[in-house]
Design a protein around this motif. Structure first.
Motif: not given
Lengths: 508, 309
Positions: A50, A53, A87, A90-92, A151, B175, B177-179, B181-182
């Protein structure tokens, strides 16, 4: 083998209140190198990546990328510098389509139509076919991971970080992923690969840095070390595999016949015509990639989702239409995968949580009044027998670490002298020593005459404790087979093979 | 002409009657798409109504009145943003408190303004176009806020569907958390969405006190904020459906007024409760559809976001 250095991490330290996640961590990755980051849960791997990143800032220490100072303030800066990350969770976005998900991970995405074309082109080039217009919620776990990888690839990364990428893949999908990764490395992309699966690391990685409790304890070349050596470096102790008594099996205790139920979970998988039988003393291991009906099977067996009366039988009696408490009375206990919010109520104490599931079988209430003394005894017994590290039984479930809470909820179920045990992911997020203890406890209950169903995504675990083996794939279950004599290839095929993936054919 | 009711007039007046609900519903739709459930729409509307009224009376300009209404609604929503996004308070409780607070505060602020007439908001001069039979009255006989309300629906639809801003907003609501993380600023995006929702609700409230009624009395919005909330669910979080829903409800309330005027032999009380009854009915039908509406809901709706580790 003198490739130019890409990333150097130098004496990086990061502390959170009460815990030092990383202490003086240093390592370096060269261009085109596949570098493994090894360690137990909580060793500090995730915190380290982390920081690379840009999600977390180090308290002390430096990082440099191609010789220049590198201190990304946010993921955007890291991506701009050529660092991509896939990740673990998943960060989806499930309700968005593939192209939209990819666009969200890019700095300056092209218009949607052009982006869809590029997704198709790049995914075909690397053997990871994807339809840009599909909703991510409808994709399998392997396909979702492809979305994440694509991605990253669309941004032409110099360094690709992969956090436990294979935990959701079938063995065949793992092979294809490795081919893609090797192809990327050959093109000069460095890969930082986080895992605790040692055989995979031996097969894939050029170098490994091993972390324990936030410190670098060793660096090695994985090909030159045995998996056992690396495991002991990770854990810092000698490991003993669980012992099993190969006793004779008794009568069928749990029988499932033609079980079909719709999933109560959004984007869930319905169960389709599932049938199997488990004898007393037998452990049935059920494998499968996440999201293929494991959660639904547990719900249907525990009684949270009802089916036809004869679809689930215990000792020959149909219980398919009965709820969890009726089934508990008959001797069925279950432990779901999600600890907080499903297996345990987060804001209630361990005593109260013990009551919630132990009420029926342990007789913790009389004429509608709770016997708190007996309940506290029960909770204290679980804490003692399963080595739950907690200041006391009156703390909230939320306050326990994941591994300790897992020991508590599994121990709570196993301590109710059950006839049938159903567990989903028994050792998920638990360290190696505690995992061995939980597996041993499960085997002990089986030796004591319980029929056990273990659902898990950890193949090694299933092969270690199961007598027979089956796999769930898109809500259907294969016929159970004896574990003895099964090969990894056969298991992979049972789990659904490679879901239509093909091997990369780029540059040939 | 049927039953003493002119359809052209009915449509024209339902378009006017729906304006406050459309504005508030579009604002709330954006807020909910960002994953925040703000139940304080009624409170923000009535704050907009009183602030808009005061501003219009003091400056003598109806346009500035609407600006004042937007500011009043946004100011109140800022309290909600502070509570839920920074102090991590429960969104449902904060929203309900916001409504109660807004009702009380507006009543206090409006004390000196009872019985005053605000400056008028005239219909836009379309000239000969307004003379076309039926169509002229339906399409070209309105004030600028009616057209603004329809334009806001179109703009919201376009932004949510086709722009990067809309994509990020939806992602945050799907989401968080995902947002995060990005690398998207979940809290900033949500605060901005809440402010937008407050401003839109405030404009809607100002339309009630400046055009619909037009004067100031306590509790002037009379539950329009709750109807707007229901319409967002009814619309399954889609802008054009929200417009249809608002016209449906606007139509019902206009129709009941017309029926009363036409001397229908139904007690007045039944007619005036009909829009609210139908609101409840719609909510029941929508949520009983086996999670079909629920599937459309933003997945992070109403959940508190805290960036941990």
């Amino acid at each position: 083998m003198t490739r130019p250095e890409l990333l150097r991490v130098d004496k990086v330290t990061k502390a959170y209140p009460g815990v030092v996640a990383n202490s003086d961590v240093s390592f370096a990755i060269a261009e085109g190198e596949i570098h493994a980051l090894l360690g137990e849960n909580g060793a500090g791997k995730s915190t380290l990546v982390k920081m690379i990143y840009g999600l977390v800032k180090p308290d002390a220490g430096h990082m440099s990328l191609r010789g220049a100072e590198y201190a990304p303030a946010e993921p955007r800066a890291a991506r701009a510098a050529g660092v991509g990350m896939v990740f673990q969770h998943f960060s989806l976005f499930e309700a968005l389509n593939v192209a939209e998900n990819v666009a969200l991970g890019m700095e300056n995405p092209p218009p949607m139509k052009a982006l869809a074309g590029r997704i198709k082109a790049v995914s075909a080039e690397y053997g990871l076919p994807l339809d840009p217009a599909r909703m991510v919620g409808d994709l399998s776990a392997g396909e979702r991971q492809r979305v994440e990888i694509i991605r990253c690839l669309l941004q032409d990364p110099k360094l690709l970080i992969m956090d436990e990428p294979t935990s959701v893949l079938t063995p065949q999908e793992v092979d294809i992923l490795f081919k893609t990764l090797r192809q990327l490395a050959a093109e000069g992309t460095a890969i930082l690969y986080i895992s605790h699966k040692l055989e995979e690391i031996r097969a894939l990685c050029d170098a490994a840095t091993i972390l324990r409790r936030g410190k670098v304890v060793a660096t090695c070349t994985p090909r030159d070390r045995s998996a056992r050596e690396m495991a002991e470096l990770m854990v810092g102790a000698v490991l003993t595999p669980p012992a099993r008594a190969g006793g004779a099996k008794g009568a069928v205790a749990l029988e499932v016949v033609g079980l079909s139920v719709a999933s109560p979970i959004p984007f869930g998988t319905s169960l389709k015509d599932v049938s199997f039988a488990v004898r007393r003393g037998e452990v049935l291991g059920i494998a499968g990639v996440a999201g293929n009906g494991q959660d639904e099977l547990l719900l249907a067996l525990s009684g949270e989702v009802r089916a036809g009366r004869e679809a689930v039988r215990m000792d020959g009696v149909g219980v398919g239409d009965q709820g969890p408490n009726e089934r508990r009375t008959l001797g069925l206990v279950s432990a779901p995968e999600e600890r907080l919010g499903h297996a345990a109520a987060p804001d209630m104490s361990l005593v109260e949580n013990a009551l919630l599931s132990g009420l029926v079988r342990k007789g913790l209430a009389r004429r509608g009044f709770i016997d708190w003394a007996a309940t506290e005894d029960f909770a204290a017994t679980v804490v003692r027998d399963f080595d739950v590290r907690t200041p006391g039984t009156d703390v909230a479930a939320r306050a326990l670490s994941g591994g300790n809470l897992q020991k508590f909820v599994v121990g709570r179920e196993l301590s109710q002298s059950p006839g049938v045990i159903v567990i989903n992911q028994p050792t998920w997020g638990v360290d190696a020593a505690a995992a061995a203890a939980i597996r041993q406890a499960i085997l002990d209950r089986a030796a004591g005459g319980a029929a056990v169903v273990v659902i898990s995504q950890d193949l090694d675990e299933l092969l270690e404790i199961s007598d027979s083996f089956a796999a769930l794939n898109e809500g259907r279950m294969t016929r159970p087979r004896p574990v003895a004599g099964l090969t990894i290839d056969e298991i992979g095929l049972m789990m659904g093979g490679a879901h239509g993936m093909e091997v990369a054919h780029h540059g040939q | 002409m049927f039953g003493g009711i002119d359809p052209g007039l009915l449509i024209a007046s339902l378009m006017v009657a729906s304006v406050p609900i459309i504005l508030a519903a579009i604002g709330e739709l954006v807020v909910e798409r960002a994953g925040v459930l703000n139940l304080g729409v009624e409170g923000m509307m009535i704050m907009g109504a009183v602030c808009g009224f005061i501003m219009a009376v003091q400056t003598g300009s109806a346009v500035l009145g609407f600006v004042g209404g937007a500011l009043g609604g946004a100011a109140l929503s800022l309290i909600f943003a502070l509570l839920t996004q920074f102090l991590l308070a429960n969104q449902v409780a904060s929203g309900l408190a916001l409504t109660l607070f807004g009702l009380g505060l507006s009543s206090l602020l409006g004390q000196g303004f009872v019985g005053i007439r605000p400056p008028a908001t005239a219909a836009l001069p379309f000239g000969a176009l307004a003379e076309i039979p039926f169509l002229g009255r339906v399409l070209f006989g309105h004030d600028w806020v009616v057209y603004l309300s329809i334009a806001s629906v179109a703009a919201t639809w376009w932004v949510l569907r086709s722009t990067r801003l809309g994509l990020i907003l939806r992602a945050v609501g799907e989401n968080h958390d995902a947002a995060h993380a990005l690398g998207y600023k979940v809290r900033r995006i949500r605060v901005l969405a809440i402010l937008f929702g407050g401003a839109m609700a405030g404009m809607g409230g100002a339309y009630v006190s400046l055009v619909r009624v037009p004067q100031w009395t306590d509790g002037i919005t009379a539950g329009a904020g709750w109807i707007a909330l229901a319409i967002v669910v009814f619309a399954a979080w889609r802008p054009w459906r929200a417009l249809i829903g608002a016209y449906l409800f606007g139509g019902i309330s206009v129709l009941q007024l017309n029926l009363q005027a036409a001397g229908a032999r139904i007690p007045v009380e039944y007619l005036s409760m009909s829009p609210y009854l139908i609101t409840i009915l719609v909510l029941v039908i929508m949520s009983s559809g086996k999670g079909k509406a629920a599937l459309n809901a933003p997945a992070s709706l109403g959940q508190t976001f805290h960036a941990s580790r």
